[in-house]
Design a protein around this motif. Structure first.
Motif, PDB file in Angstrom:
ATOM      1  N   ASP A  31       4.254 -12.308   6.258  1.00 29.48           N
ATOM      2  CA  ASP A  31       2.961 -11.768   6.793  1.00 29.48           C
ATOM      3  C   ASP A  31       3.252  -9.867   7.553  1.00 29.48           C
ATOM      4  O   ASP A  31       2.559  -8.883   6.779  1.00 29.48           O
ATOM      5  CB  ASP A  31       2.312 -12.287   7.627  1.00 29.48           C
ATOM      6  N   GLN A  32       4.571  -9.969   8.142  1.00 29.64           N
ATOM      7  CA  GLN A  32       4.975  -8.285   8.543  1.00 29.64           C
ATOM      8  C   GLN A  32       5.056  -7.480   7.464  1.00 29.64           C
ATOM      9  O   GLN A  32       4.690  -6.516   7.665  1.00 29.64           O
ATOM     10  CB  GLN A  32       5.750  -8.676   9.883  1.00 29.64           C
ATOM     11  N   LYS A  35       2.368  -6.439   5.403  1.00 26.22           N
ATOM     12  CA  LYS A  35       1.585  -5.561   6.089  1.00 26.22           C
ATOM     13  C   LYS A  35       1.655  -3.479   6.664  1.00 26.22           C
ATOM     14  O   LYS A  35       1.367  -3.180   6.058  1.00 26.22           O
ATOM     15  CB  LYS A  35       1.518  -5.586   7.539  1.00 26.22           C
ATOM     16  N   GLU A  36       2.784  -3.771   6.325  1.00 28.75           N
ATOM     17  CA  GLU A  36       4.407  -3.143   6.421  1.00 28.75           C
ATOM     18  C   GLU A  36       3.590  -1.697   5.046  1.00 28.75           C
ATOM     19  O   GLU A  36       3.288  -0.575   4.699  1.00 28.75           O
ATOM     20  CB  GLU A  36       5.204  -3.406   6.751  1.00 28.75           C
ATOM     21  N   GLU A  38       1.539  -2.691   2.642  1.00 25.15           N
ATOM     22  CA  GLU A  38      -0.222  -2.332   2.019  1.00 25.15           C
ATOM     23  C   GLU A  38      -0.335  -1.104   3.337  1.00 25.15           C
ATOM     24  O   GLU A  38      -0.786   0.119   3.037  1.00 25.15           O
ATOM     25  CB  GLU A  38      -0.607  -3.070   2.790  1.00 25.15           C
ATOM     26  N   SER A  39       0.634   0.002   4.485  1.00 23.12           N
ATOM     27  CA  SER A  39       0.070   0.786   5.142  1.00 23.12           C
ATOM     28  C   SER A  39       0.139   1.686   4.447  1.00 23.12           C
ATOM     29  O   SER A  39      -0.364   2.329   4.762  1.00 23.12           O
ATOM     30  CB  SER A  39       1.025   0.827   6.206  1.00 23.12           C
ATOM     31  N   GLY A  40       1.503   1.815   3.055  1.00 25.64           N
ATOM     32  CA  GLY A  40       1.492   3.482   2.416  1.00 25.64           C
ATOM     33  C   GLY A  40       1.680   4.021   3.158  1.00 25.64           C
ATOM     34  O   GLY A  40       2.435   5.575   2.787  1.00 25.64           O
ATOM     35  N   LYS A  41       2.403   3.701   4.630  1.00 21.21           N
ATOM     36  CA  LYS A  41       3.242   5.094   5.387  1.00 21.21           C
ATOM     37  C   LYS A  41       5.470   4.487   4.893  1.00 21.21           C
ATOM     38  O   LYS A  41       6.068   4.861   6.322  1.00 21.21           O
ATOM     39  CB  LYS A  41       3.389   4.727   7.058  1.00 21.21           C
ATOM     40  N   VAL A  42       5.496   3.723   4.123  1.00 19.86           N
ATOM     41  CA  VAL A  42       6.959   3.462   3.939  1.00 19.86           C
ATOM     42  C   VAL A  42       8.028   4.439   2.980  1.00 19.86           C
ATOM     43  O   VAL A  42       7.295   4.251   1.697  1.00 19.86           O
ATOM     44  CB  VAL A  42       6.972   1.782   3.619  1.00 19.86           C
TER      45      VAL A  42
END
Length: 81
Positions: A31-32, A35-36, A38-42
């Protein structure tokens, strides 16, 4: 767990000491990861590493579920109790 020759198994050699141990911990980590991602900041390298980790955890969860299902089916078919 040690192999019969006293060495670590291949899976354990690849598993970090802080890796999730239980089904619930593995699911929480997945789940973590989602979320990471899906944040689009990776960054791409991190996204690939997270995807691989998530895929591995997903397989481990599937194996645990399959084993639990087999145990339940065996218990349901056990007519001695």
């Amino acid at each position: 767990m040690l192999a019969s020759n006293g060495s670590r198994t291949m899976a354990e050699a690849k598993t970090p000491a802080n890796a999730p141990a239980t089904f619930e911990q593995k699911l929480e980590r997945i789940d973590q990861i989602v979320k990471e991602l899906e944040s689009g900041k990776v960054e791409l390298d991190r996204a690939v590493a997270l995807f691989k980790e998530g895929k591995t955890l997903s397989r481990e969860c599937e194996t645990l579920l399959r084993s639990s299902q087999e145990q339940i089916e065996k218990a349901m078919n056990d007519t001695t109790t």
